[in-house]
Write an enzyme that holds these catalytic residues in place. Structure first.
Site, PDB file in Angstrom:
ATOM      1  N   GLU A 352     -48.263 -28.704  13.435  1.00 21.27           N
ATOM      2  CA  GLU A 352     -48.427 -28.236  12.054  1.00 21.27           C
ATOM      3  C   GLU A 352     -47.104 -27.794  11.434  1.00 21.27           C
ATOM      4  O   GLU A 352     -46.988 -26.712  10.866  1.00 21.27           O
ATOM      5  CB  GLU A 352     -49.466 -27.106  12.004  1.00 21.27           C
ATOM      6  CG  GLU A 352     -50.828 -27.549  12.503  1.00 21.27           C
ATOM      7  CD  GLU A 352     -51.913 -26.512  12.391  1.00 21.27           C
ATOM      8  OE1 GLU A 352     -51.607 -25.310  12.444  1.00 21.27           O
ATOM      9  OE2 GLU A 352     -53.093 -26.910  12.247  1.00 21.27           O
ATOM     10  N   ASP A 426     -60.491 -27.214  16.785  1.00 18.14           N
ATOM     11  CA  ASP A 426     -59.847 -25.994  16.290  1.00 18.14           C
ATOM     12  C   ASP A 426     -60.847 -24.875  16.045  1.00 18.14           C
ATOM     13  O   ASP A 426     -61.195 -24.609  14.890  1.00 18.14           O
ATOM     14  CB  ASP A 426     -59.097 -26.316  14.990  1.00 18.14           C
ATOM     15  CG  ASP A 426     -58.227 -25.166  14.518  1.00 18.14           C
ATOM     16  OD1 ASP A 426     -58.023 -24.220  15.293  1.00 18.14           O
ATOM     17  OD2 ASP A 426     -57.743 -25.216  13.372  1.00 18.14           O
ATOM     18  N   GLU A 454     -62.040 -17.174  11.751  1.00 17.76           N
ATOM     19  CA  GLU A 454     -61.484 -18.075  10.737  1.00 17.76           C
ATOM     20  C   GLU A 454     -62.524 -19.043  10.186  1.00 17.76           C
ATOM     21  O   GLU A 454     -62.610 -19.254   8.982  1.00 17.76           O
ATOM     22  CB  GLU A 454     -60.317 -18.860  11.348  1.00 17.76           C
ATOM     23  CG  GLU A 454     -59.775 -19.927  10.414  1.00 17.76           C
ATOM     24  CD  GLU A 454     -58.640 -20.745  11.006  1.00 17.76           C
ATOM     25  OE1 GLU A 454     -58.160 -20.413  12.109  1.00 17.76           O
ATOM     26  OE2 GLU A 454     -58.225 -21.716  10.357  1.00 17.76           O
ATOM     27  N   HIS A 582     -65.943 -28.758  11.303  1.00 15.36           N
ATOM     28  CA  HIS A 582     -64.857 -28.786  10.313  1.00 15.36           C
ATOM     29  C   HIS A 582     -65.324 -29.263   8.945  1.00 15.36           C
ATOM     30  O   HIS A 582     -64.667 -30.104   8.318  1.00 15.36           O
ATOM     31  CB  HIS A 582     -63.711 -29.669  10.818  1.00 15.36           C
ATOM     32  CG  HIS A 582     -62.349 -29.066  10.517  1.00 15.36           C
ATOM     33  ND1 HIS A 582     -61.968 -28.687   9.256  1.00 15.36           N
ATOM     34  CD2 HIS A 582     -61.293 -28.783  11.323  1.00 15.36           C
ATOM     35  CE1 HIS A 582     -60.748 -28.198   9.290  1.00 15.36           C
ATOM     36  NE2 HIS A 582     -60.309 -28.222  10.539  1.00 15.36           N
TER      37      HIS A 582
HETATM   38  C1  GCU Z   1     -55.574 -23.297  12.800  1.00 15.92           C
HETATM   39  C2  GCU Z   1     -55.332 -22.285  11.731  1.00 15.92           C
HETATM   40  C3  GCU Z   1     -53.871 -22.064  11.490  1.00 15.92           C
HETATM   41  C4  GCU Z   1     -53.179 -21.756  12.807  1.00 15.92           C
HETATM   42  C5  GCU Z   1     -53.465 -22.847  13.810  1.00 15.92           C
HETATM   43  C6  GCU Z   1     -52.918 -22.560  15.200  1.00 15.92           C
HETATM   44  O1  GCU Z   1     -55.212 -24.558  12.365  1.00 15.92           O
HETATM   45  O2  GCU Z   1     -55.948 -22.720  10.534  1.00 15.92           O
HETATM   46  O3  GCU Z   1     -53.724 -21.010  10.584  1.00 15.92           O
HETATM   47  O4  GCU Z   1     -51.820 -21.637  12.612  1.00 15.92           O
HETATM   48  O5  GCU Z   1     -54.855 -22.988  13.956  1.00 15.92           O
HETATM   49  O6  GCU Z   1     -53.702 -22.218  16.062  1.00 15.92           O
HETATM   50  O7  GCU Z   1     -51.740 -22.683  15.415  1.00 15.92           O
END
Ligand code: GCU
Length: 757
Positions: A352, A426, A454, A582
């Protein structure tokens, strides 16, 4: 007790009742001293009654106000009268010798705990007394050394403990002993838990040791005080006030962690800021570590992989560049000089948008082992996250972590662990267990659970996550045949891992009750208990938490336990039944948006996951689809890959299922889906009623707060049901079956606006 000390007492105890009692005693004592004549006595009596008249209502008001949730499961309010007599007969004093910070914490906990629970003060004694509670180690206590328990204590290790009823000379005593001070602290909390939950303590013989070595809470806290995916206020770390004056709340935080056996805390977000590693912030981190140390909690940091470039202008962060490796070695030296018991690093790399070794055409192992080498001389560990997925055309995100990391089994350094999310996507309300748990026998694997909600309604929805985590831990990987559960992988017993652990993403923040929803405290509690013993039953954990936190009323305990145990499946029912996943709004992830398809990456869009079309619904992960089901061992794979044997709870995770497919109930899939959504809504409604009926058993403040949250939960559950069914109906083209309520709004209305959150 002197008049002076009777005045001091109430200030030491948080319990306002103690204060009123002491005031009454003081007035009476004064009265005795002034027994010169009837007039004065009357004056004193009148004054005493007046005082009580003023203070008792104040006390009642203060107690009601004090139920703000701050005290968590460590409330230590007086037990029912009949039980006090039983316990007081066994505990008359506390003997904890030694002056270390941890021993002082043990002493304070025992004295405050017993004093609060018994409603009268329990003295600290320096020498042996009959019916004393003695706590410590053979080093700190001559009485414990004299018992010659070294061999048993050795087996239990420095964090394990035993609690025994025994005799020393003519005195009958209770001994809480460990080889290490942290173990004695855990034993102390265990002992108090026995009393808080009304367990017998007359013939104690308890031996416990943690099954996992690293029991860690991951904070996703940012430098500016915000928390990624945090729903309970701002960060508890007040960086601008550090290193000077740590907030007293930090001590209470560490105390709460120790009470459930947590021994590590990652302070910052995995989406890391390099500045956490500069010398200014390291000094701040050291001041937090100092507070935590007394409670056996080590601090860890999430470093940004590009820190050598960001902080010191290197032109690369390539792990094979000697300047880079040397930068990390020096950084580790600097950290350990300030924080000798620093835990290590938690790293999110090449995920990410985070930098990592792949940026330089190196592997995850190259990056992890470079950091592991820098930490090894100090006994630190590197925890490398397996949450990596690169968007490739036509790929299945659920298979990405396995593809990226499984080939490196056996290549990670011995002080490295791979932190694997419970499921392959996730932190969804329900996922199958992550296939990596069955596929890396030569790697130290630790699961990562998300305590913060979350994808599960933030801190608005009541859901007891021990149920979800149990489901994952009990899953059969079949790596070595039946019995190869995730729990056996995680505790090291299946593959003989030497370094074990469990991580939970924190749900705490600056909110007065720490977690936003009063019931979210139970998830924090449950995580700690499962990290200590991954075999604990959810029912037991719920029962402990309820008794310590809410009430010891047997009927209420049974009702709330049932409600908590049912909450997880019910949330899945109204959010993502039958293996859907999701389908939340993009970005904030609150509320339903199965239509969402505007994210730049396909695999951040709900439409990518549910694959609804005119034929059916669900992601085909079998041979006719992405075939990522093949990442599981035969025992699991064959069951999941076959439509007839796949558990219905995961059906749409692994299969694209026709709308008219006959389910076990005999109903077509569409009808079953709709009825599951309805069942979830029905549960919230029934729970609201049940909660109302519990009004007398719980203080009105917390009762009202939970009732308010349940109203929001009902609103959201209806929203989820209606929005999802209206949207999927555009594909199924079937009417809603009997028993499912008509939607409150139109699909267009639901699409127009995200839930207010
Ligand atoms: C999810 C979450 C992110 C977080 C990521 C992670 O995607 O939405 O905010 O950074 O997990 O676990 O690194």
């Amino acid at each position: 007790m002197s008049a002076a000390s009777s005045k001091r007492d109430p200030r030491e105890k948080s319990d306002k009742l103690q204060f009123v009692v002491a005031l009454g005693r003081h007035v009476l004592r004064k009265r005795r001293r002034t027994l010169a004549g009837p007039r004065q006595t009357d004056v004193c009596r009148t004054f005493g009654i007046a005082c009580l008249a003023v203070f008792i209502p104040l006390f009642i008001g203060a107690t009601a106000n004090a139920e703000d949730g701050y005290r968590l499961w460590l409330r230590y309010d007086p037990l029912p009268r009949r039980m006090i007599d039983v316990y007081r007969a066994r505990v008359t004093s506390v003997v904890v010798t030694g002056g270390s910070a941890t021993l002082s914490a043990i002493r304070a906990e025992l004295v405050n705990g017993c004093t609060g629970l018994f409603g009268s003060s329990i003295p600290v004694a320096a020498v042996l007394r009959d019916r004393a509670v003695i706590a410590g180690t053979p080093k700190s206590s001559r009485l414990i050394a004299g018992l010659r328990w070294e061999r048993q204590l050795e087996e239990l290790g420095p964090e394990g403990f035993c609690i025994r009823s025994t005799r020393i000379g003519n005195s009958s005593v209770i001994v809480i002993a460990s080889r290490g001070e942290a173990g004695a602290l855990y034993g102390t909390f265990h002992f108090l838990r026995l009393i808080q939950t009304l367990q017998p303590i007359d013939t104690l013989d308890v031996s416990e040791k943690p099954r996992l070595a690293l029991r860690i809470i991951d904070h996703w806290d940012n430098l500016d005080g915000t928390i990624e995916r945090g729903y309970a206020g701002r960060s508890l770390w007040n960086w601008s006030a550090l290193p000077g004056s740590p907030d007293p709340r930090l001590r209470d935080y560490a105390r709460a962690e120790a009470s459930i056996g947590i021994n590590g805390c990652v302070l910052n977000n995995v989406n890391a800021d390099s500045r956490f590693l500069n010398s200014e912030y390291l000094r701040k981190v050291a001041s937090i570590a100092e507070v935590f140390r007394a409670y056996g909690v080590r601090v860890y940091l999430s470093p940004r992989f590009s820190a050598p470039m960001d902080l010191d202008g290197l032109n690369t962060a390539d792990p094979f560049d000697p300047r880079v490796a040397s930068w990390w070695r020096k950084k580790a030296d600097e950290i350990y000089k300030l924080i000798p018991d620093f835990g290590g690093f938690l790293v999110k790399a090449n995920s990410e948008g985070q930098p990592g070794p792949r940026t330089y055409n190196r592997t995850h192992v190259d990056g992890a082992n470079m950091m592991a080498a820098a930490l090894a001389p100090h006994n630190g560990v590197v925890i490398w996250r397996a949450f990596v997925y690169d968007m490739k055309p036509g790929y299945d995100r659920a298979g990405a972590a396995y593809e990226n990391l499984q080939p490196f089994d056996g290549k990670f350094a011995s002080n490295a662990l791979l932190q694997v999310k419970n499921g392959p996507v996730d932190f969804q309300p329900r996922e199958p267990f992550h296939p990596l748990f069955g596929a890396m026998p030569k790697t130290n694997l630790m699961p990562e659970f998300q305590i913060t909600q979350e994808y599960l309604g933030f801190s608005n929805h009541l859901v007891f996550l021990a149920q979800m985590w149990r489901e994952v831990l009990d899953s059969e990987t079949y790596a070595k045949g039946p019995g190869s559960t995730v729990a056996r992988v995680v505790d090291g017993s299946l593959n003989g891992e030497r370094l074990t652990g469990m991580a939970g993403v924190a749900n705490t923040g600056s909110d007065r009750n720490w977690t936003g929803h009063d019931f979210a405290q139970a998830n924090w509690y449950a995580f700690g208990r499962l990290a200590w013993n991954p075999d604990l039953a959810s029912e037991r954990i719920a029962g402990e938490w309820i008794r310590m936190t809410l009430t010891n009323d047997t009927k209420a305990v049974a009702a709330i336990t049932r409600l908590m145990l049912d909450s997880y499946q019910s949330l899945v029912d109204y959010m993502t039944p039958l293996g859907l996943h999701h389908i939340m709004w993009g970005g904030h992830h609150y509320g339903p948006a199965p239509w969402w398809d505007t994210e730049q990456r396909a695999d951040w869009n709900p439409t990518y996951y549910h694959r609804a079309d005119e034929i059916g619904l669900g992601f085909d992960r079998t041979r006719t689809g992405s075939n990522t089901v093949s990442q599981y061992h035969a025992g699991a794979r064959d069951r999941l890959a076959n439509l007839a044997t796949c558990p219905e709870s995961l059906l749409l995770w692994f299969h694209h299922v026709r709308w008219d497919y006959r389910m076990h109930s005999g109903r077509p899939m569409w009808d079953e889906l709709a009825l599951r959504y309805q069942r979830g809504v029905d549960w919230v409604r029934a729970t609201r009623k049940q909660w109302q009926a519990l009004a007398g058993a719980i203080d009105s403040e917390r009762h009202q707060r939970v009732a308010n949250k349940l109203a929001v939960q009902e609103r959201d559950a209806v929203w989820w049901r209606d929005a999802c069914l209206l949207y999927f109906q555009t594909f199924s083209k079937q009417p809603l079956p009997a028993g499912v309520e008509r939607p409150e709004r139109t699909l267009a209305e639901y699409k127009a606006k995200s839930l207010e959150w």
